[in-house]
Design an enzyme around this catalytic site. Structure first.
Site, PDB file in Angstrom:
ATOM      1  CE  LYS A  35      -3.889   1.923   2.703  1.00  0.00           C
ATOM      2  NZ  LYS A  35      -4.762   1.654   3.875  1.00  0.00           N
ATOM      3  CB  SER A 112      -7.885   3.561   2.826  1.00  0.00           C
ATOM      4  OG  SER A 112      -7.072   3.070   3.895  1.00  0.00           O
ATOM      5  CB  SER A 136      -8.546   0.452   5.638  1.00  0.00           C
ATOM      6  OG  SER A 136      -9.336   1.618   5.719  1.00  0.00           O
TER       7      SER A 136
END
Length: 393
Positions: A35, A112, A136
């Site tokens: 990420k 996210s 997330s």
């Protein structure tokens, strides 16, 4: 980017920089994605926002958690999209678009950690790092048909990773199968501080299940029966004995205050043009008062103590990960926000307590994935993974 193509729109198209990895090790033969909140040597850290990307510069060292994976023999593929400043649960970035859900392309990935979930669910990476502040990792794991862990708070290092709300932020990960999940967990988690017994005491939060529609409960019932066949029928309990609203607002106020402390100066100094939903959440965060924050911290302490007493050293909650399957990609912003707020009622218990929660891809509805979760005592992460592998078969 080191993969030849990206049909899932999962990877940020940075110029590829090779990262050396160990020739052997427990993760040899596996590929992974990261990420775009974590520093990776040779890459910027964009955080899902053009201003953050412009300010980043190229990093000269990788975050310790990334380096640990490389040292274990895993091969780095690239950095994945994140929702803007990690302050969303939809998987739609106003600046960079939306990664594709490999479990159901017509639906959102959830965020996210949207790009990481897309990379794994579309078979582009064997596993991926994400972060989970309010859900997330667990949310996109449920939406995309993946195993996903929010670990015990503080158990996996977030050094050299962009913060959102540090007292809630955790580093989690995704895989498609339980065996790989167990391999990655062994490297990132080490030994459990509080391992569960071979026959844990299962608990079913009747109030949590009561948040779901009948069709969602029906879809999850076969998965719950699989768990019961191995570990026995769960005892009924309440996961929010003082009410979901109380926990929800405690979580929102603490997260909001910390998010503004983390990003408020950046937003105001550089005039960040934030996308829908994210903009409104930061406006709310700026307005959190000292009284709201302190009262919420007291509630968090009470929630953690009550859950610790309920679980003891052998209890595991079996609960739905999300209130339903992922919303369709063309859902309007208002309905997405409503869904997010309902989801937080289920998700915030792990955040408020700091206890680990693992989502398993055991169910589906209308052809879309739906996760079932295990939530255990602090320090029981690898025991939960062992349970999940046994349940998955």
């Amino acid at each position: 980017m080191l993969i030849p193509r990206d049909p899932a729109h999962a990877f940020v198209p940075y110029p590829g920089a090779e990262l050396p990895h160990a020739a052997g090790g427990p993760l040899a033969g596996l590929s992974f994605a990261v990420k775009d909140l974590f520093d990776v040597a040779g890459y910027p850290t964009g955080g899902g926002n053009p201003h953050v990307l412009a300010l980043s510069g190229i990093k000269t060292r990788s975050a310790p958690t990334v380096q640990r994976l490389l040292d274990a023999g895993a091969r780095f593929l690239g950095k994945t999209y994140t929702d803007e400043l990690a302050f969303s649960m939809n998987g739609i970035n106003a600046h960079f678009g939306a990664p594709i859900n490999g479990g159901d392309p017509a639906r959102i990935t959830g965020g996210s950690s949207s790009g990481s979930a897309a990379a794994v669910s579309n078979g582009l990476a064997d596993f991926a790092l994400g972060t989970d502040t309010g859900g997330s990792v667990r949310c996109p794991a449920s939406h995309c048909g993946l195993f996903g862990l929010r670990p015990t708070h503080g158990r996996i290092s977030l050094e050299d990773c962009l913060d959102l709300a540090p007292s809630f932020d955790t580093c989690g990960f995704f895989t498609r199968d339980a065996a790989t999940f167990e391999r990655v967990g062994e490297v990132l988690l080490g030994e459990d501080a509080a391992p569960l017994p071979a026959a844990p005491r299962l608990l079913s939060p009747t109030d949590g299940w009561g948040l779901l529609g009948a069709e969602v409960v029906d879809a999850l019932r076969p998965a719950l029966e699989r768990v019961e066949a191995l570990y026995g029928r769960p005892a009924p309990v309440d996961m929010a004995p003082q009410g979901f609203e109380r926990n929800y607002w405690a979580f929102r106020y603490i997260q909001g205050r910390e998010a503004w402390q983390t990003d408020g100066e950046l937003i105001e100094t550089h005039g960040l043009a934030l996308g829908p939903g994210v903009r409104e959440r930061f406006a709310f965060s700026k307005g959190v008062t000292d009284v709201q924050f302190e009262e919420s911290r007291a509630i968090r302490a009470q929630v953690g103590a009550a859950l610790a007493e309920l679980l003891g050293r052998d209890g595991v909650l079996v609960l739905p990960t999300m209130p339903d399957i992922a919303p369709l990609k063309d859902a309007d912003e208002g309905s997405l926000e409503d869904y997010r707020n309902k989801a937080i009622q289920l998700l915030c218990l792990s955040g408020l307590s700091g206890f680990p929660q693992l989502s398993m891809p055991l169910a589906s509805r209308s052809g879309a994935p739906l996760g079932l979760s295990l939530l255990g005592p602090a320090g029981s992460d690898r025991s939960l993974i062992a349970m999940a592998r046994r349940i998955a078969g």
